[in-house]
Scaffold this motif. Structure first.
Motif, PDB file in Angstrom:
ATOM      1  N   ASP A   1     -13.546  11.677  12.629  1.00 23.69           N
ATOM      2  CA  ASP A   1     -14.597  11.404  11.653  1.00 23.69           C
ATOM      3  C   ASP A   1     -14.071  10.469  10.573  1.00 23.69           C
ATOM      4  OD1 ASP A   1     -13.007  12.987  10.019  1.00 23.69           O
ATOM      5  OD2 ASP A   1     -14.373  14.678   9.964  1.00 23.69           O
ATOM      6  N   PHE A   2     -14.862  10.274   9.539  1.00 20.52           N
ATOM      7  CA  PHE A   2     -14.557   9.296   8.506  1.00 20.52           C
ATOM      8  C   PHE A   2     -13.198   9.552   7.854  1.00 20.52           C
ATOM      9  CE2 PHE A   2     -14.935   7.348   4.312  1.00 20.52           C
ATOM     10  CZ  PHE A   2     -15.522   6.127   4.608  1.00 20.52           C
ATOM     11  N   LEU A   3     -12.897  10.799   7.503  1.00 24.32           N
ATOM     12  CA  LEU A   3     -11.613  11.108   6.856  1.00 24.32           C
ATOM     13  C   LEU A   3     -10.440  10.840   7.788  1.00 24.32           C
ATOM     14  CD1 LEU A   3     -12.296  14.347   4.777  1.00 24.32           C
ATOM     15  CD2 LEU A   3     -11.754  12.068   3.926  1.00 24.32           C
ATOM     16  N   ASP A   4     -10.626  11.065   9.072  1.00 22.19           N
ATOM     17  CA  ASP A   4      -9.572  10.723  10.028  1.00 22.19           C
ATOM     18  C   ASP A   4      -9.313   9.215  10.016  1.00 22.19           C
ATOM     19  OD1 ASP A   4      -9.052  13.316  10.996  1.00 22.19           O
ATOM     20  OD2 ASP A   4     -10.790  13.210  12.320  1.00 22.19           O
ATOM     21  N   GLY A   5     -10.396   8.441   9.954  1.00 18.01           N
ATOM     22  CA  GLY A   5     -10.251   6.996   9.911  1.00 18.01           C
ATOM     23  C   GLY A   5      -9.499   6.531   8.677  1.00 18.01           C
ATOM     24  N   ILE A   6      -9.746   7.188   7.536  1.00 13.66           N
ATOM     25  CA  ILE A   6      -9.005   6.862   6.314  1.00 13.66           C
ATOM     26  C   ILE A   6      -7.512   7.073   6.533  1.00 13.66           C
ATOM     27  CG2 ILE A   6      -8.559   7.627   3.941  1.00 13.66           C
ATOM     28  CD1 ILE A   6     -11.023   5.949   4.081  1.00 13.66           C
ATOM     29  N   LEU A   7      -7.149   8.185   7.168  1.00 12.41           N
ATOM     30  CA  LEU A   7      -5.743   8.488   7.428  1.00 12.41           C
ATOM     31  C   LEU A   7      -5.122   7.511   8.428  1.00 12.41           C
ATOM     32  CD1 LEU A   7      -6.097  12.347   7.514  1.00 12.41           C
ATOM     33  CD2 LEU A   7      -4.444  11.141   6.090  1.00 12.41           C
ATOM     34  N   ILE A   8      -5.867   7.139   9.454  1.00 14.72           N
ATOM     35  CA  ILE A   8      -5.356   6.196  10.456  1.00 14.72           C
ATOM     36  C   ILE A   8      -5.142   4.821   9.829  1.00 14.72           C
ATOM     37  CG2 ILE A   8      -5.878   5.010  12.620  1.00 14.72           C
ATOM     38  CD1 ILE A   8      -7.539   7.563  13.363  1.00 14.72           C
ATOM     39  N   GLY A   9      -6.147   4.344   9.085  1.00 10.49           N
ATOM     40  CA  GLY A   9      -6.008   3.055   8.409  1.00 10.49           C
ATOM     41  C   GLY A   9      -4.888   3.077   7.391  1.00 10.49           C
ATOM     42  N   HIS A  10      -4.725   4.197   6.690  1.00 10.91           N
ATOM     43  CA  HIS A  10      -3.648   4.343   5.714  1.00 10.91           C
ATOM     44  C   HIS A  10      -2.284   4.240   6.397  1.00 10.91           C
ATOM     45  CE1 HIS A  10      -0.847   6.991   3.369  1.00 10.91           C
ATOM     46  NE2 HIS A  10      -1.298   6.242   2.391  1.00 10.91           N
ATOM     47  N   ALA A  11      -2.147   4.874   7.561  1.00  9.05           N
ATOM     48  CA  ALA A  11      -0.876   4.807   8.292  1.00  9.05           C
ATOM     49  C   ALA A  11      -0.558   3.376   8.705  1.00  9.05           C
ATOM     50  CB  ALA A  11      -0.935   5.717   9.514  1.00  9.05           C
ATOM     51  N   TYR A  12      -1.580   2.654   9.166  1.00 10.42           N
ATOM     52  CA  TYR A  12      -1.345   1.298   9.674  1.00 10.42           C
ATOM     53  C   TYR A  12      -1.143   0.286   8.544  1.00 10.42           C
ATOM     54  CZ  TYR A  12      -1.907  -2.927  12.473  1.00 10.42           C
ATOM     55  OH  TYR A  12      -1.693  -4.135  13.071  1.00 10.42           O
ATOM     56  N   TYR A  13      -2.037   0.299   7.572  1.00 14.13           N
ATOM     57  CA  TYR A  13      -2.015  -0.739   6.543  1.00 14.13           C
ATOM     58  C   TYR A  13      -1.143  -0.411   5.333  1.00 14.13           C
ATOM     59  CZ  TYR A  13      -5.849  -3.079   8.967  1.00 14.13           C
ATOM     60  OH  TYR A  13      -6.613  -3.738   9.902  1.00 14.13           O
ATOM     61  N   ILE A  14      -0.738   0.858   5.183  1.00 14.19           N
ATOM     62  CA  ILE A  14       0.044   1.244   4.006  1.00 14.19           C
ATOM     63  C   ILE A  14       1.421   1.791   4.378  1.00 14.19           C
ATOM     64  CG2 ILE A  14       0.145   2.704   1.949  1.00 14.19           C
ATOM     65  CD1 ILE A  14      -1.989   0.575   1.759  1.00 14.19           C
ATOM     66  N   LEU A  15       1.481   2.810   5.231  1.00 14.55           N
ATOM     67  CA  LEU A  15       2.756   3.474   5.492  1.00 14.55           C
ATOM     68  C   LEU A  15       3.790   2.537   6.109  1.00 14.55           C
ATOM     69  CD1 LEU A  15       1.807   7.036   6.816  1.00 14.55           C
ATOM     70  CD2 LEU A  15       2.372   6.304   4.499  1.00 14.55           C
ATOM     71  N   VAL A  16       3.411   1.801   7.137  1.00 13.57           N
ATOM     72  CA  VAL A  16       4.373   0.930   7.812  1.00 13.57           C
ATOM     73  C   VAL A  16       4.872  -0.184   6.876  1.00 13.57           C
ATOM     74  CG1 VAL A  16       4.746  -0.643   9.737  1.00 13.57           C
ATOM     75  CG2 VAL A  16       3.454   1.464  10.093  1.00 13.57           C
ATOM     76  N   PRO A  17       3.980  -0.940   6.204  1.00 17.57           N
ATOM     77  CA  PRO A  17       4.499  -1.955   5.278  1.00 17.57           C
ATOM     78  C   PRO A  17       5.331  -1.368   4.139  1.00 17.57           C
ATOM     79  CG  PRO A  17       2.190  -2.365   5.764  1.00 17.57           C
ATOM     80  CD  PRO A  17       2.515  -1.018   6.325  1.00 17.57           C
ATOM     81  N   THR A  18       4.919  -0.208   3.606  1.00 22.10           N
ATOM     82  CA  THR A  18       5.675   0.395   2.507  1.00 22.10           C
ATOM     83  C   THR A  18       7.078   0.768   2.954  1.00 22.10           C
ATOM     84  OG1 THR A  18       3.653   1.283   1.514  1.00 22.10           O
ATOM     85  CG2 THR A  18       5.724   2.274   0.820  1.00 22.10           C
ATOM     86  N   LEU A  19       7.228   1.271   4.168  1.00 23.13           N
ATOM     87  CA  LEU A  19       8.555   1.584   4.694  1.00 23.13           C
ATOM     88  C   LEU A  19       9.434   0.334   4.715  1.00 23.13           C
ATOM     89  CD1 LEU A  19      10.622   3.384   6.115  1.00 23.13           C
ATOM     90  CD2 LEU A  19       9.460   2.883   8.283  1.00 23.13           C
ATOM     91  N   VAL A  20       8.893  -0.766   5.179  1.00 19.83           N
ATOM     92  CA  VAL A  20       9.658  -2.011   5.227  1.00 19.83           C
ATOM     93  C   VAL A  20       9.993  -2.496   3.811  1.00 19.83           C
ATOM     94  CG1 VAL A  20       9.636  -4.426   5.974  1.00 19.83           C
ATOM     95  CG2 VAL A  20       8.644  -2.651   7.438  1.00 19.83           C
ATOM     96  N   PHE A  21       9.045  -2.406   2.902  1.00 20.25           N
ATOM     97  CA  PHE A  21       9.286  -2.836   1.521  1.00 20.25           C
ATOM     98  C   PHE A  21      10.390  -2.011   0.872  1.00 20.25           C
ATOM     99  CE2 PHE A  21       4.578  -4.304   1.050  1.00 20.25           C
ATOM    100  CZ  PHE A  21       4.851  -5.383   1.870  1.00 20.25           C
ATOM    101  N   LEU A  22      10.396  -0.715   1.124  1.00 20.27           N
ATOM    102  CA  LEU A  22      11.433   0.141   0.548  1.00 20.27           C
ATOM    103  C   LEU A  22      12.804  -0.185   1.138  1.00 20.27           C
ATOM    104  CD1 LEU A  22       9.649   3.626   0.399  1.00 20.27           C
ATOM    105  CD2 LEU A  22      10.105   2.061  -1.494  1.00 20.27           C
ATOM    106  N   LEU A  23      12.845  -0.466   2.413  1.00 26.06           N
ATOM    107  CA  LEU A  23      14.115  -0.821   3.048  1.00 26.06           C
ATOM    108  C   LEU A  23      14.666  -2.136   2.504  1.00 26.06           C
ATOM    109  CD1 LEU A  23      13.328   0.169   6.753  1.00 26.06           C
ATOM    110  CD2 LEU A  23      14.961   1.289   5.227  1.00 26.06           C
ATOM    111  N   ARG A  24      13.765  -3.086   2.235  1.00 27.79           N
ATOM    112  CA  ARG A  24      14.182  -4.396   1.738  1.00 27.79           C
ATOM    113  C   ARG A  24      14.304  -4.443   0.222  1.00 27.79           C
ATOM    114  NH1 ARG A  24      11.235  -8.783   2.183  1.00 27.79           N
ATOM    115  NH2 ARG A  24      13.079 -10.103   2.415  1.00 27.79           N
ATOM    116  N   GLY A  25      13.535  -3.593  -0.456  1.00 30.43           N
ATOM    117  CA  GLY A  25      13.540  -3.601  -1.915  1.00 30.43           C
ATOM    118  C   GLY A  25      12.725  -4.730  -2.510  1.00 30.43           C
ATOM    119  N   LEU A  26      11.927  -5.386  -1.683  1.00 30.10           N
ATOM    120  CA  LEU A  26      11.184  -6.564  -2.154  1.00 30.10           C
ATOM    121  C   LEU A  26      10.068  -6.889  -1.183  1.00 30.10           C
ATOM    122  CD1 LEU A  26      10.883  -9.224  -3.876  1.00 30.10           C
ATOM    123  CD2 LEU A  26      12.574 -10.239  -2.334  1.00 30.10           C
TER     124      LEU A  26
END
Length: 437
Positions: free
Chosen positions: A30-55
């Motif tokens: 449902d809609f809330l599941d989609g929020i979590l899926i989009g959050h994982a794709y568009y936020i979690l993965v890039p944030t992990l890379v940003f934290l590893l690089r620091g920039l």
């Protein structure tokens, strides 16, 4: 100390999100599941890379984000990692014992809408006659029919993968068949609208279908993302040149060769690859919002993100002061290009509206539209899955998108319901009036 705390909060939140995603039932998305899926794709993965690089940088916009220094932005990213799982915990999926009352005509109707809007966009842009892609798009906007068709195409572009996933979830088709149809539809969209985002929706559909086969999902994800990274990096130049010499295979081949040679001549960067797949520049734009909104020059927008979806189709003459397109306002403020739309994830618009009260504002916004989809068709699983894919797309659009998605979905549900209760009876591809006995 800050470095350690940020990592601890991130890793704990990452684990919580992975656990919630692993427990999802794809047949009851449902809609809330989609929020979590989009959050994982568009936020979690890039944030992990940003934290590893620091920039994180967007050289084209002269923007940068330092996750261990720009702690306001980092706090928003970390806060959302706990907010959305909490909302999922509080607001459950439709219980499994509730019977599915999806209208069987919804699936072909969505596919038909996808094909019709793609063909209409292709016709209105005049790409068949050649020309530069962006120039043709700008010319098409002179036709008043193009904008609503474009909105409908954006909705159909993700909804079509929702209905394919639904067909697999209810056992109507095999995974392989759904993937092959999805690939065909993606290619059709690519060569009529030159929009590559369908490849991302296809990938997410495939990963969801493989959710219960983690190793196969992991291998498929890595291989697909590698291919998607190459395609997305070359795509802007290819798209601009593809029809410059006419809409022909020769023109496509020449454009691809030039894009490939140009990319080989440049030094590749992690930022470019990451942004081409995950649109990670949106997080850097979010950082700009955190630093620049809430001042005398740029006060908070209050409830504009609530008003924008319901005033999308309202003529400006009726409400001259209606909320403007948030992405376009960012393009003008950051790049000084009024026609440029910059995205900033759901966090960007919620912070620009509510400042540090963004968790309350964003929660209310998400739950509002979650409730709207439940209201549209509470016992239709295909509609709820369409809501999930609309929620995924919300991470890359401004607030107006969800209003258009809900309106179009609701309109289709009502139309099919009226058709069902009328004297019009379907048979094959044709409809006729049912004779009275």
């Amino acid at each position: 100390m800050i470095y350690v705390l940020v990592w601890l909060f991130f890793l704990a939140g990452f684990g919580i999100n992975c656990a919630v995603l692993a427990r999802m039932d794809i047949a009851r998305l449902d809609f809330l599941d989609g929020i979590l899926i989009g959050h994982a794709y568009y936020i979690l993965v890039p944030t992990l890379v940003f934290l590893l690089r620091g920039l994180a940088e967007v050289p084209e916009l002269a923007l940068s984000y330092y996750p261990f220094k720009d702690l306001g932005t980092t706090a928003i990213l970390l806060g959302g990692m706990y907010l959305f799982p909490l909302l999922r915990l509080l607001f459950k999926q439709v219980p499994s014992h509730v019977s599915d009352r999806s209208d069987p005509r919804m699936v072909p109707s969505v596919i038909a809408l996808f094909l019709v809007t793609a063909i209409a966009s292709f016709a209105l842009t005049g790409l068949a006659g050649g020309g530069h892609w962006q120039g043709n798009i700008d010319t098409a906007f002179a036709n008043p029919a193009f904008l609503p068709i474009k909105y409908a195409a954006n909705v159909a572009r993700d909804a079509v993968f929702a209905v394919l996933l639904y067909r697999v979830a209810v056992g109507a088709v095999a995974i392989r068949s759904a993937v092959l149809v999805g690939i065909a539809l993606s290619l059709f969209d690519v060569f009529t609208t030159f929009n590559r985002i369908t490849a991302v929706y296809l990938l997410l559909m495939v990963l969801l279908l493989l959710k219960d086969r983690p190793w196969r999902m992991l291998l498929t994800g890595v291989a697909s993302l590698s291919m998607l990274s190459v395609l997305s990096t070359l795509w802007p130049m290819f798209r601009g040149l593809a029809t410059a010499q006419g809409y022909t295979l020769q023109s496509f081949a020449l454009a691809w060769d030039m894009a490939w040679r140009s990319e080989q001549a440049k030094a590749g960067s992690l930022e470019a690859s990451l942004n081409s797949v995950f649109e990670s520049s949106n997080i850097v734009v979010l950082d700009w919002i955190v630093h620049n909104f809430g001042t005398l020059d740029r006060p908070y927008l209050a409830f504009a993100m609530f008003a924008r979806p319901v005033t999308l189709l309202l003529p400006g003459a009726l409400w001259p002061g209606r909320p403007e397109n948030f992405g376009l306002s960012l393009g003008e403020a950051i790049a000084h290009i009024p026609s440029l739309a910059l995205n900033s994830t759901l966090y960007g618009e919620s912070y620009a509206n509510f400042g540090w009260f963004w968790p309350l504002g964003l929660s209310a916004f998400v739950l509002l539209w979650h409730g709207v989809y439940r209201l549209i068709a509470p016992q239709s699983r295909v509609v709820q899955i369409m809501g999930a894919f609309a929620a995924i797309a919300m991470w890359r659009f401004d607030a107006s998108f969800i209003g258009c998605a809900a309106l179009l979905t609701g309109g289709m549900v009502v139309s099919l319901r009226l058709l069902r209760i009328s004297r019009i009876k379907p048979s094959g591809r044709f409809y006729w009036a049912q004779r009275r006995a």
